[in-house]
Design an enzyme around this catalytic site. Structure first.
Site, mmCIF file in Angstrom:
data_model
loop_
_atom_site.group_PDB
_atom_site.id
_atom_site.type_symbol
_atom_site.label_atom_id
_atom_site.label_comp_id
_atom_site.label_asym_id
_atom_site.label_seq_id
_atom_site.Cartn_x
_atom_site.Cartn_y
_atom_site.Cartn_z
ATOM 1 C CB ILE A 1 37.943 -15.070 -7.837
ATOM 2 C CG1 ILE A 1 39.318 -14.491 -7.482
ATOM 3 C CG2 ILE A 1 37.345 -14.282 -8.998
ATOM 4 C CD1 ILE A 1 40.351 -14.597 -8.591
ATOM 5 C CB THR B 1 46.574 -16.873 -13.623
ATOM 6 O OG1 THR B 1 47.596 -15.974 -13.232
ATOM 7 C CG2 THR B 1 47.261 -18.212 -13.898
ATOM 8 C CG ASP B 2 48.656 -11.960 -14.720
ATOM 9 O OD1 ASP B 2 48.707 -12.870 -13.852
ATOM 10 O OD2 ASP B 2 48.813 -10.760 -14.465
ATOM 11 C CD GLU B 3 50.865 -15.797 -10.831
ATOM 12 O OE1 GLU B 3 51.682 -16.670 -10.555
ATOM 13 O OE2 GLU B 3 50.187 -15.194 -9.978
ATOM 14 C CE1 TYR C 1 47.566 -20.852 -9.497
ATOM 15 C CE2 TYR C 1 48.952 -18.986 -10.112
ATOM 16 C CZ TYR C 1 47.694 -19.559 -9.971
ATOM 17 O OH TYR C 1 46.569 -18.837 -10.310
ATOM 18 C CE LYS D 1 44.590 -21.369 -13.114
ATOM 19 N NZ LYS D 1 43.235 -21.827 -12.708
ATOM 20 N N GLY E 1 62.485 -18.083 -7.875
ATOM 21 C CA GLY E 1 61.946 -17.899 -9.229
ATOM 22 C C GLY E 1 60.964 -16.743 -9.346
HETATM 23 P P1 NAD Z 1 41.267 -19.571 -3.732
HETATM 24 O O1 NAD Z 1 42.469 -20.359 -3.355
HETATM 25 O O2 NAD Z 1 40.811 -18.444 -2.854
HETATM 26 O O3 NAD Z 1 40.014 -20.546 -3.900
HETATM 27 C C1 NAD Z 1 40.100 -21.788 -4.522
HETATM 28 C C2 NAD Z 1 38.846 -22.580 -4.182
HETATM 29 O O4 NAD Z 1 38.910 -23.840 -4.897
HETATM 30 C C3 NAD Z 1 38.704 -22.940 -2.704
HETATM 31 O O5 NAD Z 1 37.369 -22.705 -2.285
HETATM 32 C C4 NAD Z 1 39.039 -24.420 -2.647
HETATM 33 O O6 NAD Z 1 38.358 -25.105 -1.601
HETATM 34 C C5 NAD Z 1 38.564 -24.882 -4.015
HETATM 35 N N1 NAD Z 1 39.249 -26.111 -4.462
HETATM 36 C C6 NAD Z 1 40.582 -26.368 -4.442
HETATM 37 N N2 NAD Z 1 40.822 -27.601 -4.920
HETATM 38 C C7 NAD Z 1 39.620 -28.129 -5.247
HETATM 39 C C8 NAD Z 1 39.211 -29.377 -5.800
HETATM 40 N N3 NAD Z 1 40.098 -30.342 -6.082
HETATM 41 N N4 NAD Z 1 37.898 -29.583 -6.031
HETATM 42 C C9 NAD Z 1 36.983 -28.628 -5.728
HETATM 43 N N5 NAD Z 1 37.307 -27.449 -5.191
HETATM 44 C C10 NAD Z 1 38.605 -27.199 -4.949
HETATM 45 O O7 NAD Z 1 41.559 -19.062 -5.209
HETATM 46 P P2 NAD Z 1 41.117 -17.709 -5.948
HETATM 47 O O8 NAD Z 1 42.112 -16.663 -5.657
HETATM 48 O O9 NAD Z 1 39.669 -17.453 -5.698
HETATM 49 O O10 NAD Z 1 41.318 -18.142 -7.468
HETATM 50 C C11 NAD Z 1 40.249 -18.741 -8.206
HETATM 51 C C12 NAD Z 1 40.731 -19.045 -9.602
HETATM 52 O O11 NAD Z 1 41.158 -17.846 -10.245
HETATM 53 C C13 NAD Z 1 41.933 -19.996 -9.648
HETATM 54 O O12 NAD Z 1 41.740 -20.885 -10.732
HETATM 55 C C14 NAD Z 1 43.117 -19.089 -9.897
HETATM 56 O O13 NAD Z 1 44.125 -19.768 -10.600
HETATM 57 C C15 NAD Z 1 42.473 -17.995 -10.731
HETATM 58 N N6 NAD Z 1 43.106 -16.656 -10.634
HETATM 59 C C16 NAD Z 1 43.297 -16.069 -9.420
HETATM 60 C C17 NAD Z 1 43.842 -14.779 -9.363
HETATM 61 C C18 NAD Z 1 44.026 -14.079 -8.037
HETATM 62 O O14 NAD Z 1 44.572 -12.960 -8.022
HETATM 63 N N7 NAD Z 1 43.581 -14.629 -6.915
HETATM 64 C C19 NAD Z 1 44.185 -14.109 -10.532
HETATM 65 C C20 NAD Z 1 43.983 -14.741 -11.768
HETATM 66 C C21 NAD Z 1 43.416 -16.011 -11.789
HETATM 67 P P1 TYD Z 2 50.702 -13.083 -4.027
HETATM 68 O O1 TYD Z 2 49.588 -12.352 -3.370
HETATM 69 O O2 TYD Z 2 51.137 -14.389 -3.468
HETATM 70 O O3 TYD Z 2 50.300 -13.218 -5.569
HETATM 71 P P2 TYD Z 2 51.184 -13.712 -6.852
HETATM 72 O O4 TYD Z 2 52.454 -14.273 -6.373
HETATM 73 O O5 TYD Z 2 50.304 -14.763 -7.447
HETATM 74 O O6 TYD Z 2 51.347 -12.502 -7.702
HETATM 75 O O7 TYD Z 2 51.987 -12.139 -4.059
HETATM 76 C C1 TYD Z 2 51.936 -10.875 -4.690
HETATM 77 C C2 TYD Z 2 53.323 -10.278 -4.623
HETATM 78 O O8 TYD Z 2 53.652 -10.007 -3.260
HETATM 79 C C3 TYD Z 2 54.404 -11.216 -5.133
HETATM 80 O O9 TYD Z 2 55.387 -10.446 -5.842
HETATM 81 C C4 TYD Z 2 55.024 -11.798 -3.874
HETATM 82 C C5 TYD Z 2 54.846 -10.679 -2.856
HETATM 83 N N1 TYD Z 2 54.670 -11.101 -1.456
HETATM 84 C C6 TYD Z 2 55.466 -10.578 -0.446
HETATM 85 O O10 TYD Z 2 56.362 -9.739 -0.698
HETATM 86 N N2 TYD Z 2 55.258 -10.964 0.832
HETATM 87 C C7 TYD Z 2 54.300 -11.878 1.171
HETATM 88 O O11 TYD Z 2 54.188 -12.243 2.379
HETATM 89 C C8 TYD Z 2 53.469 -12.408 0.133
HETATM 90 C C9 TYD Z 2 52.410 -13.414 0.452
HETATM 91 C C10 TYD Z 2 53.694 -11.976 -1.161
#
Ligand code: NAD
Ligand code: TYD
Length: 339
Positions: free
Chosen positions: A12, A125-127, A153, A157, A278
């Site tokens: 993101i 996050t919504d989590e 996780y 958060k 969980g």
């Molecule tokens: P991601 O895992 O793709 O990217 C995380 C980035 O943070 C990586 O580039 C990693 O190198 C960097 N990073 C990790 N630890 C670090 C540290 N100690 N110092 C500096 N950099 C570090 O994650 P994402 O999916 O892009 O998520 C970004 C943010 O959005 C997170 O805070 C996550 O909790 C939040 N978020 C993600 C989602 C989703 O659907 N992916 C939804 C809601 C919120």
């Molecule tokens: P994920 O992309 O890990 O996001 P989050 O757990 O943060 O919502 O998983 C999305 C959903 O998909 C979650 O209910 C777990 C499920 N999932 C699978 O069924 N198989 C997989 O291999 C993965 C990675 C996730």
């Protein structure tokens, strides 16, 4: 305007950097990223030569380095994306989640207090709200929903969110928090559901669905999340939390079937595997507040967004093939072999 974006080599954060550099030609973006397994410099290659962009390899937990950076850069805004972000990894090893997600957030906010800041924005996050039952489609997460986490996780958060609110109340730090639902789109790391299923399907590998695949997530196209954060950092009220979600709830199994259909792959690739410990049943965001206060609405319909995303993975095979050929192999074996 100088914006420090942490975690900008991840999914993101990188999309946010592209969006901001394109929209605000006069803004300077400084990306701070540790380049963990989830961070990829190749993701940022199209902006590396942009004179308004700087990349700094650093750990947000490294107080000395972060202070020095703030002293040199004097940012106006910090947007903290840096985090350990994968629930399954947090179940295997919670430690690094507490370190980066909580302690790293504290270091960044201490730096903001010490050197001054117009806005510290925490990407959450919504989590943090836990989950909703499948048989109550009338229920949604609002900003008033109690924090009630399920995984290491989401707990880390939530811990960070509480700390951010405490720094606002105690020290008057000008903070905002956004809590977004599941994102999808380009540069999504292939350990997560949608890119994992696309990559496996393209390689004719089994598609591992946890449990019965009935868990529901509220999917949002990543650019819509970036637009919401842009609105919050410019117009959001200090001290406030904003929920971001697309009103686009889908069962995991339906997403996997859709990916099979789009890629013309047989559903027989689908393999039901042991459930996640969980495992949250359903996430669903009520985005009324951000809509009413800031005029935000999701713009990309899932039907279009998933097509765009699949097209991106087809056209950028080298990006994800490189990732899944390395250390990822060990991760995949550990998580999925004999599951
Ligand atoms: P991601 O895992 O793709 O990217 C995380 C980035 O943070 C990586 O580039 C990693 O190198 C960097 N990073 C990790 N630890 C670090 C540290 N100690 N110092 C500096 N950099 C570090 O994650 P994402 O999916 O892009 O998520 C970004 C943010 O959005 C997170 O805070 C996550 O909790 C939040 N978020 C993600 C989602 C989703 O659907 N992916 C939804 C809601 C919120
Ligand atoms: P994920 O992309 O890990 O996001 P989050 O757990 O943060 O919502 O998983 C999305 C959903 O998909 C979650 O209910 C777990 C499920 N999932 C699978 O069924 N198989 C997989 O291999 C993965 C990675 C996730």
């Amino acid at each position: 305007m100088k914006i420090v974006v942490t975690g900008g080599a991840g999914f993101i954060g990188s999309n946010f950097i592209f969006y901001m550099l394109n929209k605000y030609k006069e803004y300077e973006i400084i990306c701070v990223d540790k380049l963990t397994y989830a961070g990829n410099l190749s993701t940022l290659k199209t902006v590396m030569d942009n004179p308004n962009f700087t990349f700094v390899k650093a750990d947000i937990c490294d107080r000395e380095t972060i202070y020095k950076l703030f002293e040199d850069v004097k940012p106006n805004i910090v947007v903290n994306f840096a985090a350990e972000s994968h629930v399954d990894r947090s179940i295997e090893n919670p430690d690094i989640f507490l370190q980066t997600n909580i302690m790293g957030t504290a270091v960044l906010m201490d730096a903001c207090r010490k050197y001054g800041i117009d806005r510290y924005h925490q990407v959450s996050t919504d989590e943090v709200y836990g989950d909703l039952p499948l048989d109550r489609p009338d229920l949604f997460f609002t900003e008033e929903t109690p924090i009630h986490t399920s995984s290491p996780y989401s707990s880390s958060k939530a811990g960070a969110d509480l700390l951010v609110l405490a720094y606002h109340r105690t020290y008057g730090l000008p903070v905002t928090i956004s809590r977004c639902s599941n994102n999808y789109g380009p540069y999504h790391f292939p350990e997560k559901l949608i890119p994992l299923m696309i990559a496996n399907a393209l390689n004719d590998k089994p598609l591992p669905v946890y449990g019965k695949g009935e868990n529901v997530r509220d999917w949002l196209y990543v650019e819509d999340h970036c637009k919401a954060i842009d609105l919050i950092i410019h117009n959001g009220k200090v001290g406030e939390v904003y929920n971001i979600g697309g009103h686009n709830e889908m069962k995991n199994i339906d997403i996997v079937k859709l990916i099979c259909k789009e890629l013309n792959k047989p559903e027989s690739l689908i393999t039901y595997v042991a459930d996640r410990k969980g495992h949250d049943m359903r996430y669903a965001i009520d985005p009324t507040k951000i809509h009413n206060e800031l005029g935000w609405l999701p713009e990309t319909m899932f039907a279009d967004g998933i097509k765009k995303t699949i097209k991106w993975y087809l056209e950028n095979r080298e990006w994800w093939e490189e990732i899944i050929s390395g250390e990822y192999q060990n991760y995949y074996k550990k998580m999925y072999e004999n599951r």
